[in-house]
Write an enzyme that holds these catalytic residues in place. Structure first.
Site, PDB file in Angstrom:
ATOM      1  N   HIS A 224       0.836  -1.225   0.000  1.00  0.00           N
ATOM      2  CA  HIS A 224       0.000   0.000   0.000  1.00  0.00           C
ATOM      3  C   HIS A 224       0.861   1.261   0.000  1.00  0.00           C
ATOM      4  CE1 HIS A 224      -3.307  -2.713   1.328  1.00  0.00           C
ATOM      5  NE2 HIS A 224      -2.325  -3.261   2.028  1.00  0.00           N
TER       6      HIS A 224
ATOM      7  N   LYS B 139      16.586  22.115 -10.855  1.00  0.00           N
ATOM      8  CA  LYS B 139      15.894  20.869 -11.177  1.00  0.00           C
ATOM      9  C   LYS B 139      16.760  19.848 -11.922  1.00  0.00           C
ATOM     10  CE  LYS B 139      12.124  19.712 -10.896  1.00  0.00           C
ATOM     11  NZ  LYS B 139      10.908  20.015 -11.620  1.00  0.00           N
TER      12      LYS B 139
ATOM     13  N   GLU C  55      10.162   8.553 -16.760  1.00  0.00           N
ATOM     14  CA  GLU C  55       8.893   9.236 -17.063  1.00  0.00           C
ATOM     15  C   GLU C  55       8.440   8.936 -18.489  1.00  0.00           C
ATOM     16  OE1 GLU C  55       8.477  13.341 -14.730  1.00  0.00           O
ATOM     17  OE2 GLU C  55      10.320  13.223 -15.857  1.00  0.00           O
TER      18      GLU C  55
END
Ligand code: ARG
Length: 447
Positions: A157, A284, A291
């Site tokens: 979970h 960044k 992705e």
């Protein structure tokens, strides 16, 4: 001769829009080596059977070999007016060698020709995909070995559940990819059947030798039914289904790599060579590869659904709809091969932060199950042990105690008189992780 290879029956010129709409040569040209190989095998068979002369077959082979070189070197003029790769090559052959070229299509239709070409192409692709999967598996084994013994939290979970070995996590993907390779190998078997000889759908009046063609092209078997030979695309659908499952696995792995590389997790560092920056935020560093792989998974699923939908309403045998199979097949092949390649390269250079992994594994009371097992070994039924340890965890939370193993012995004994000093062994992170590893033979790979 008519402008189109099929032009004899037609009195009027083809509409230009139709030409543009129906052409496939812009994408099926990638089948050219297979088309030429298949045609050479076919013409040799025609000569062996006395259907065309040896001399014509010789000219055909030489002409086709020259065309192969022309296409490879970029010197071949593809024409959309000639629809597809098959007619482009045939027309050029006739241009080069005259009448002999016009005999190549004896006892053959584009319907069985295209079925052959795709099977030859997909056979090679399935083999390559299996090799690329093996390379990725090697990278995972390498990582597991390099970081043998490293402990990380295991999740259910997405909540910390029990401590596990990092190598165990890597080998979970290894198992998935093993099944993927098996699926491609299995699909290869049904692809590896030779359909030529079905002609348009009904076979041919010529005394052809299908087994001789199969032999030349390394097919262990020939198709059994002429209609099915030209209307079957199951093998392509199977390839896309195997690809979809593979991409689903890569996508799950991508999701974890993306999470693990966040500052919040900090478990891994993807090498700069495989990341990009932001055009506005100088700090960044983005995990583009996982992705993009996660994103590209959608187009592979899409191709599978396209092919299934394409085929579901088609009456036997060949229908022009089937020309729409190619872009889906090609896109799937390209996407899967690229994704596997780049993933293997990225994983080889993956760095891990074992301190962050250990710290995270040490939190979340992740050895609670092992403490319950300890009580079971002392004679308590598991349900009661579960209850006792649940209370211990609640006590820890209320008193801001980070690990079960940080409790003092008299605190432990308030919950059960069965608890002795050996509880600290059961609550120890490293021991509790390693004590479970043997069951699943993590040392298959020596880690
Ligand atoms: N370009 C066609 C395809 O990919 C080849 C077969 C054409 N057959 C026909 N009867 N028009 O399906």
């Amino acid at each position: 001769m008519a402008e189109k290879p099929w032009g004899g029956r037609f009195a009027e010129k083809t509409n230009k829009l139709l030409e543009r709409f129906s052409q496939s040569v812009s994408f099926d040209k990638r089948l050219y080596p297979y088309d030429i190989r298949g045609s050479i095998a076919h013409s040799k068979m025609l000569a062996k059977q006395g259907i065309i002369s040896e001399d014509d077959a010789q000219k055909i082979e030489e002409g086709l070999t020259e065309i192969l070189i022309e296409i490879k070197s970029g010197g071949f003029q593809f024409s959309e007016a000639l629809e597809d790769i098959h007619m482009n090559i045939e027309k050029r052959l006739i241009e080069k060698i005259g009448d002999a070229g016009g005999k190549l299509h004896t006892a053959r239709s584009r319907n069985d020709q295209v079925a052959l070409d795709i099977r030859l192409y997909m056979r090679d692709q399935a083999k390559e995909v299996v090799e690329l999967i093996a390379a990725l598996q090697e990278a995972l084994i390498g990582l597991g070995k390099k970081h043998a013994g490293v402990i990380m939290p295991g999740y259910t979970h997405l909540q910390r559940a029990q401590p596990i070995l990092f190598s165990n996590h890597m080998m979970a993907y290894h198992e998935m990819f093993k099944r993927d390779a098996e699926r491609f190998e299995d699909c290869y078997k049904r692809t590896n059947v030779m359909p030529l000889g079905a002609a348009a759908l009904a076979g041919t009046t010529f005394p052809i030798d299908r087994n001789y063609v199969a032999e030349q092209l390394d097919f262990p078997a020939v198709t059994k039914n002429s209609l099915d030979s030209v209307s079957d695309r199951d093998f392509a659908i199977e390839f896309c289904a195997a690809s979809s499952i593979l991409m689903m696995h890569l996508s799950r792995m991508s999701e974890e790599l993306i999470l693990w590389s966040t500052d919040e997790f900090g478990f891994i560092r993807i090498s700069d060579a495989f990341c990009t920056g932001s055009s506005i935020m100088p700090q960044k560093k983005n995990p583009d590869i996982p992705e993009l792989v996660r994103g590209k998974t959608g187009r592979v699923f899409g191709s599978l659904i396209s092919l299934l939908t394409l085929m579901k309403g088609l009456p036997l045998a060949y229908n022009r709809d089937m020309q729409e199979d190619k872009e889906q097949i090609f896109d799937t092949v390209d996407t899967v091969k690229m994704s596997l390649q780049i993933f293997a390269a990225m994983m080889e250079e993956l760095e891990i932060n074992k301190e962050a992994m250990l710290l995270a594994a040490d939190g979340g009371y992740s050895t609670a199950t092992e403490v319950a097992d300890y009580l079971v070994r002392k004679g308590l039924p598991f349900r009661d042990a579960h209850e006792v340890v649940g209370k211990i965890v609640r006590y820890c939370i209320e008193n801001n105690i980070k690990r079960v193993g940080d409790l003092k012995i008299d605190e432990f004994q308030q919950f059960s008189s069965m608890i002795g000093d050996d509880i600290y062994i059961a609550a120890d992170l490293e021991r509790s992780t390693k004590s479970k590893s043997d069951l699943f033979k993590i040392d298959d790979i020596g880690v």
